[in-house]
Design an enzyme around this catalytic site. Structure first.
Site, mmCIF file in Angstrom:
data_model
loop_
_atom_site.group_PDB
_atom_site.id
_atom_site.type_symbol
_atom_site.label_atom_id
_atom_site.label_comp_id
_atom_site.label_asym_id
_atom_site.label_seq_id
_atom_site.Cartn_x
_atom_site.Cartn_y
_atom_site.Cartn_z
ATOM 1 N N HIS A 61 30.728 35.451 1.423
ATOM 2 C CA HIS A 61 31.547 36.124 0.398
ATOM 3 C C HIS A 61 30.637 36.516 -0.759
ATOM 4 O O HIS A 61 29.708 35.797 -1.103
ATOM 5 C CB HIS A 61 32.646 35.172 -0.126
ATOM 6 C CG HIS A 61 33.765 35.889 -0.808
ATOM 7 N ND1 HIS A 61 33.688 36.261 -2.130
ATOM 8 C CD2 HIS A 61 34.950 36.325 -0.354
ATOM 9 C CE1 HIS A 61 34.805 36.875 -2.465
ATOM 10 N NE2 HIS A 61 35.595 36.939 -1.408
ATOM 11 N N ASP A 108 39.505 35.035 5.508
ATOM 12 C CA ASP A 108 39.828 35.685 6.786
ATOM 13 C C ASP A 108 39.539 34.814 7.990
ATOM 14 O O ASP A 108 39.939 35.149 9.104
ATOM 15 C CB ASP A 108 39.030 36.992 6.901
ATOM 16 C CG ASP A 108 39.506 38.003 5.866
ATOM 17 O OD1 ASP A 108 38.693 38.415 5.008
ATOM 18 O OD2 ASP A 108 40.701 38.321 5.880
HETATM 19 C C1 SDX Z 1 37.247 39.698 1.926
HETATM 20 O O1 SDX Z 1 35.443 40.633 -2.550
HETATM 21 C C2 SDX Z 1 36.542 39.966 -2.241
HETATM 22 O O2 SDX Z 1 37.109 39.251 -3.043
HETATM 23 C C3 SDX Z 1 37.009 40.189 -0.826
HETATM 24 C C4 SDX Z 1 38.170 39.306 -0.364
HETATM 25 C C5 SDX Z 1 39.452 39.613 -1.106
HETATM 26 O O3 SDX Z 1 40.341 38.738 -1.144
HETATM 27 O O4 SDX Z 1 39.611 40.774 -1.562
HETATM 28 O O5 SDX Z 1 37.842 37.935 -0.540
HETATM 29 C C6 SDX Z 1 38.488 39.535 1.110
HETATM 30 O O6 SDX Z 1 36.803 40.807 2.093
HETATM 31 C C7 SDX Z 1 36.556 38.471 2.441
HETATM 32 C C8 SDX Z 1 35.221 38.809 3.204
HETATM 33 C C9 SDX Z 1 35.588 39.220 4.630
HETATM 34 N N1 SDX Z 1 34.405 39.765 5.334
HETATM 35 C C10 SDX Z 1 33.811 39.072 6.316
HETATM 36 O O7 SDX Z 1 34.133 37.933 6.663
HETATM 37 C C11 SDX Z 1 32.686 39.849 7.022
HETATM 38 C C12 SDX Z 1 31.461 38.918 7.229
HETATM 39 N N2 SDX Z 1 30.895 38.641 5.909
HETATM 40 C C13 SDX Z 1 29.811 39.478 5.469
HETATM 41 O O8 SDX Z 1 29.777 40.774 5.941
HETATM 42 C C14 SDX Z 1 29.420 39.255 4.008
HETATM 43 O O9 SDX Z 1 29.350 37.904 3.814
HETATM 44 C C15 SDX Z 1 30.258 39.877 2.924
HETATM 45 C C16 SDX Z 1 30.451 41.333 3.115
HETATM 46 C C17 SDX Z 1 31.593 39.210 2.844
HETATM 47 C C18 SDX Z 1 29.542 39.645 1.589
HETATM 48 O O10 SDX Z 1 28.370 40.383 1.640
HETATM 49 P P1 SDX Z 1 27.342 40.418 0.377
HETATM 50 O O11 SDX Z 1 27.893 39.691 -0.780
HETATM 51 O O12 SDX Z 1 26.920 41.821 0.173
HETATM 52 O O13 SDX Z 1 26.183 39.530 0.890
HETATM 53 P P2 SDX Z 1 24.981 40.057 1.743
HETATM 54 O O14 SDX Z 1 25.475 40.989 2.793
HETATM 55 O O15 SDX Z 1 23.937 40.550 0.812
HETATM 56 O O16 SDX Z 1 24.522 38.721 2.462
HETATM 57 C C19 SDX Z 1 23.628 37.829 1.796
HETATM 58 C C20 SDX Z 1 22.799 37.227 2.924
HETATM 59 C C21 SDX Z 1 22.187 38.286 3.846
HETATM 60 O O17 SDX Z 1 20.984 37.734 4.381
HETATM 61 P P3 SDX Z 1 19.562 38.263 3.707
HETATM 62 O O18 SDX Z 1 19.549 39.777 3.866
HETATM 63 O O19 SDX Z 1 19.622 37.819 2.263
HETATM 64 O O20 SDX Z 1 18.500 37.564 4.528
HETATM 65 O O21 SDX Z 1 23.659 36.442 3.775
HETATM 66 C C22 SDX Z 1 23.675 37.013 5.085
HETATM 67 C C23 SDX Z 1 23.168 38.424 4.988
HETATM 68 O O22 SDX Z 1 22.550 38.829 6.189
HETATM 69 N N3 SDX Z 1 25.088 37.005 5.515
HETATM 70 C C24 SDX Z 1 25.498 36.696 6.737
HETATM 71 C C25 SDX Z 1 26.895 36.780 6.680
HETATM 72 N N4 SDX Z 1 27.275 37.141 5.451
HETATM 73 C C26 SDX Z 1 26.150 37.284 4.740
HETATM 74 N N5 SDX Z 1 24.847 36.364 7.862
HETATM 75 C C27 SDX Z 1 25.598 36.105 8.956
HETATM 76 N N6 SDX Z 1 26.947 36.153 8.997
HETATM 77 C C28 SDX Z 1 27.627 36.495 7.865
HETATM 78 N N7 SDX Z 1 28.959 36.546 7.884
#
Ligand code: SDX
Length: 431
Positions: A308, A366
């Site tokens: 998140h 989720d």
């Molecule tokens: C919702 O914003 C809100 O409040 C949203 C929400 C709401 O109520 O409105 O809470 C609802 O959207 C919840 C999130 C649902 N999405 C998912 O579950 C999809 C999987 N999660 C990711 O795609 C990700 O964690 C996000 C999109 C939720 C957050 O992405 P960020 O904040 O942009 O973080 P990032 O992509 O920069 O990740 C940071 C690091 C990265 O590694 P590095 O590049 O630093 O080496 O963490 C890794 C990412 O690769 N990472 C993950 C991961 N999520 C982040 N690696 C593996 N699996 C994951 N799920």
């Protein structure tokens, strides 16, 4: 105004720039950079707005490190336990919880607006039966703009309020119609005397040919799910609603834009993606393979339902969702539900894995919601539509707050230009 300031000094200049620091009632203060470009000729750069406050708001507070979520100051845990969804709608819209008579009046008002215009219903038949419900919902909610011209003066508080009431009241009807349309069943019209979640369950699972008796445990579970999804600060879809609304667009069009944004798998589409991911993993023995893929930079696979932007601790909603999962599966004698057991094992393994620990990746709202919704008999492709149903109150409350904000300006970010520098057009014979 605070007398706190930050001082900016550019290495090749003697002059320093002072920028005011404004504190919130809770959470981080902000550096007010509105004069930055005028004073320095520079923009700030923050793709994804990881360090940017886009507005002032009094509605929802999140402390991502502590795993805290407050709606108008009330902890989500207490609201989920002590209130129902319409009470929370009243809270988000009006700033405080209703007393008995206020609640009675609000419920009555909502019940008066649950029907949709018969002409609006014709929009459904323009879609293929297998259209994704979110595609239908974007269209039908946007179409509401065509039905209320006489009460869409956004500068009028009463017009804004009736728009909010109409959206909250009609979303369950429109979402349930998306489902009934997809399976070729007749629409079930809402009953004004039923509770909000019970009405929705009846419109989803009822049969025009017989009475529908809702299971109160399942109704309460759905009502709690709606509370958990009602609002969440300036997430992507709420920011979309605000940006659309900043131009003066009508509230139905703004919420339709929010629905479009929520559909993305990185946002509200994640609940559907979690279920599809669990089905793909299939068995506990395959978890290691998928966790390895999630950690592999060369593999686009991510663990859906994990991570998140704000929560670097356990999403408080995920905890409540897991508890709701237990209650629903208990009630339905589905305790050995294989996907739930797979999800809990996946969570256990991921939370012990250094990659997830170091990156502070925890289950988000989720991760478990799909399992509960599936147990409630809601098909996977409808999950994000349910999220949109719940989030509509948050979107419209945030939209109303923005329109009433004296600092309102049309949202118009700038950019870091990295394109080609100025050049002259040659005639086509010389290109
Ligand atoms: C919702 O914003 C809100 O409040 C949203 C929400 C709401 O109520 O409105 O809470 C609802 O959207 C919840 C999130 C649902 N999405 C998912 O579950 C999809 C999987 N999660 C990711 O795609 C990700 O964690 C996000 C999109 C939720 C957050 O992405 P960020 O904040 O942009 O973080 P990032 O992509 O920069 O990740 C940071 C690091 C990265 O590694 P590095 O590049 O630093 O080496 O963490 C890794 C990412 O690769 N990472 C993950 C991961 N999520 C982040 N690696 C593996 N699996 C994951 N799920």
């Amino acid at each position: 105004m605070t007398d706190k300031k930050v001082t900016l000094k550019q290495d090749d200049q003697d002059r320093v720039v002072e920028l005011p620091v404004t504190p919130g009632t809770m959470g981080p203060s902000v550096i007010d950079i509105r004069s930055l470009y005028a004073q320095t000729g520079h923009f700030t750069y923050d793709p994804g707005f990881t360090s940017t406050a886009s507005c002032t708001s009094k509605i929802t507070f999140i402390d991502g490190d502590a795993g805290v979520l407050l709606y108008r100051g009330y902890p989500i845990e207490q609201l989920a336990e002590k209130c129902d969804f319409l009470e929370v709608c009243y809270l988000l819209l009006n700033g405080d919880l209703p007393n008995g008579s206020e609640m009675k009046g609000f419920v009555t008002t909502i019940s008066q607006h649950v029907m949709v215009h018969e002409q609006l219903i014709k929009f459904y038949s323009g879609f293929r039966r297998d259209a994704h419900p979110m595609a239908v919902l974007v269209g039908v909610v946007g179409a509401l703009s065509a039905f209320y011209h006489e009460v869409m003066d956004i500068t009028c508080k009463e017009d804004r309020y009736i728009s909010a009431i109409r959206l909250i009241a009609k979303m369950p009807t429109m979402v349930a119609m998306c489902y009934k349309y997809s399976i070729g069943m007749p629409f079930i019209y809402p009953k004004r005397k039923l509770g909000y979640a019970e009405n929705f369950m009846r419109m989803m699972h009822g049969d025009a040919g017989e009475d529908y008796l809702a299971n109160p445990v399942l109704v309460r579970a759905l009502d709690r799910i709606l509370i958990l999804h009602a609002d969440h600060e300036q997430n992507a879809s709420t920011s979309t609603v605000r940006l659309a609304g900043s131009s003066g667009a009508n509230p139905y069009a703004c919420v339709a834009a929010g629905i479009a944004c929520l559909w993305g798998a990185a946002h509200g589409g994640a609940n559907e993606a979690v279920l599809n991911m669990l089905e793909e993993i299939g068995d506990v023995s395959k978890i290691g393979e998928y966790v390895a893929r999630a950690k592999d930079k060369n593999d686009p696979f991510r663990l859906m339902g994990f991570g998140h932007r704000v929560y670097k601790n356990y999403d408080p909603r995920a905890k409540l969702m897991r508890q709701t999962c237990h209650e629903v599966l208990d009630e339905l004698n589905l305790n050995d539900d294989r996907l739930f057991k797979l999800a809990m094992e996946l969570e256990r393994i991921a939370l012990e894995d250094p990659y997830f620990v170091e990156k502070k990746l925890y289950p988000n709202v989720d991760f478990y919601s799909g399992i509960v919704l599936r147990a409630l008999g809601i098909p996977t492709e409808m999950f994000t539509a349910i999220f949109a149903l719940a989030r509509s109150v948050g979107w419209i409350a945030q939209w109303d707050e923005m329109i009433s904000d004296p600092e309102l300006k049309i949202g118009r970010p700038r950019q870091l230009y990295k394109g080609v520098t100025t050049r002259d057009v040659k005639s086509i014979s010389n290109r």
